[in-house]
Write an enzyme that holds these catalytic residues in place. Sequence first.
Site, short mmCIF file in Angstrom:
data_model
loop_
_atom_site.label_atom_id
_atom_site.label_comp_id
_atom_site.label_asym_id
_atom_site.label_seq_id
_atom_site.Cartn_x
_atom_site.Cartn_y
_atom_site.Cartn_z
N ASN A 1 8.05 96.36 30.31
CA ASN A 1 7.20 95.27 30.80
C ASN A 1 7.82 94.65 32.04
OD1 ASN A 1 9.17 94.32 28.92
ND2 ASN A 1 8.11 92.39 28.69
N ILE A 2 6.94 94.29 32.96
CA ILE A 2 7.35 93.71 34.25
C ILE A 2 6.50 92.47 34.47
CG2 ILE A 2 7.57 94.13 36.73
CD1 ILE A 2 7.46 97.21 35.99
N GLU A 3 7.15 91.32 34.60
CA GLU A 3 6.40 90.07 34.67
C GLU A 3 6.32 89.53 36.10
OE1 GLU A 3 7.99 87.47 31.62
OE2 GLU A 3 7.17 88.77 30.04
N CYS B 1 2.38 95.38 30.77
CA CYS B 1 3.08 95.73 29.54
C CYS B 1 3.79 97.08 29.69
CB CYS B 1 2.09 95.85 28.38
SG CYS B 1 1.34 94.31 27.88
N GLU C 1 3.70 99.67 27.73
CA GLU C 1 2.85 100.83 27.42
C GLU C 1 2.05 101.26 28.65
OE1 GLU C 1 3.22 97.96 25.87
OE2 GLU C 1 2.31 97.96 23.89
N CYS D 1 -0.53 95.02 22.36
CA CYS D 1 -1.60 94.07 22.67
C CYS D 1 -2.94 94.79 22.78
CB CYS D 1 -1.29 93.29 23.95
SG CYS D 1 -1.66 94.19 25.47
N CYS E 1 -3.53 97.07 25.87
CA CYS E 1 -2.84 98.37 25.79
C CYS E 1 -3.51 99.29 24.78
CB CYS E 1 -1.36 98.16 25.48
SG CYS E 1 -0.48 97.47 26.89
N1 THU Z 1 4.20 93.06 26.07
C1 THU Z 1 4.30 94.42 26.19
O1 THU Z 1 4.99 94.93 27.08
N2 THU Z 1 3.60 95.18 25.33
C2 THU Z 1 2.82 94.70 24.32
O2 THU Z 1 2.11 95.46 23.67
C3 THU Z 1 2.87 93.28 23.99
C4 THU Z 1 3.38 92.41 25.07
C5 THU Z 1 4.94 92.22 27.01
C6 THU Z 1 4.08 91.51 28.02
C7 THU Z 1 4.94 90.34 28.38
O3 THU Z 1 5.81 90.72 29.40
C8 THU Z 1 5.75 90.06 27.13
O4 THU Z 1 5.64 91.21 26.32
C9 THU Z 1 5.31 88.85 26.34
O5 THU Z 1 3.94 88.89 26.08
#
Ligand code: THU
Length: 132
Positions: free
Chosen positions: A43-45, A54, A56, A87, A90
């Site tokens: 995941n990259i914010e 996310c 995935e 989520c 995804c």
């Molecule tokens: N996140 C994922 O990478 N995959 C998921 O299926 C659930 C959420 C990440 C997104 C965000 O960077 C962090 O988790 C918190 O929501």
Amino acid sequence: MEKYKKLIEAAIKAKSKALPTYSNFFVGAALLTNDDKIYTGCNIESSSYSLTICAERTAIFKAISEGERKFKAIAITGDTDDYISPCGACRQIISDLCGEIDVLLVNSKGDFITNKTSGLLPFAFGDDILRP
Ligand code: THU
């Protein structure tokens, strides 16, 4: 499952590359192609939170952009006691771009459960509805 050991290890390694600047929640994913190649993602914010991607989807988009189209499995892991739950966005992308594959949900200890795409997203919207 012994056959997915490498895939799970790749997802755990990918988790360490995450950039969860705001949530501090690290997620890793590893996607297995039909010919046994592995594409990883984390995941990259973004400071504009909704632009976050996310793990995935990072893995899936990396694979698709390299020309891959057929997949067998995806492993997803986070630092959670329970098995991580992907989520909704995804789940839709897994359904659209990977089809009916094994989805391995891995907890912080490396234990996992296996599900199928349709188990995680029953009655999915998809291509067949747009192009009957
Ligand atoms: N996140 C994922 O990478 N995959 C998921 O299926 C659930 C959420 C990440 C997104 C965000 O960077 C962090 O988790 C918190 O929501």
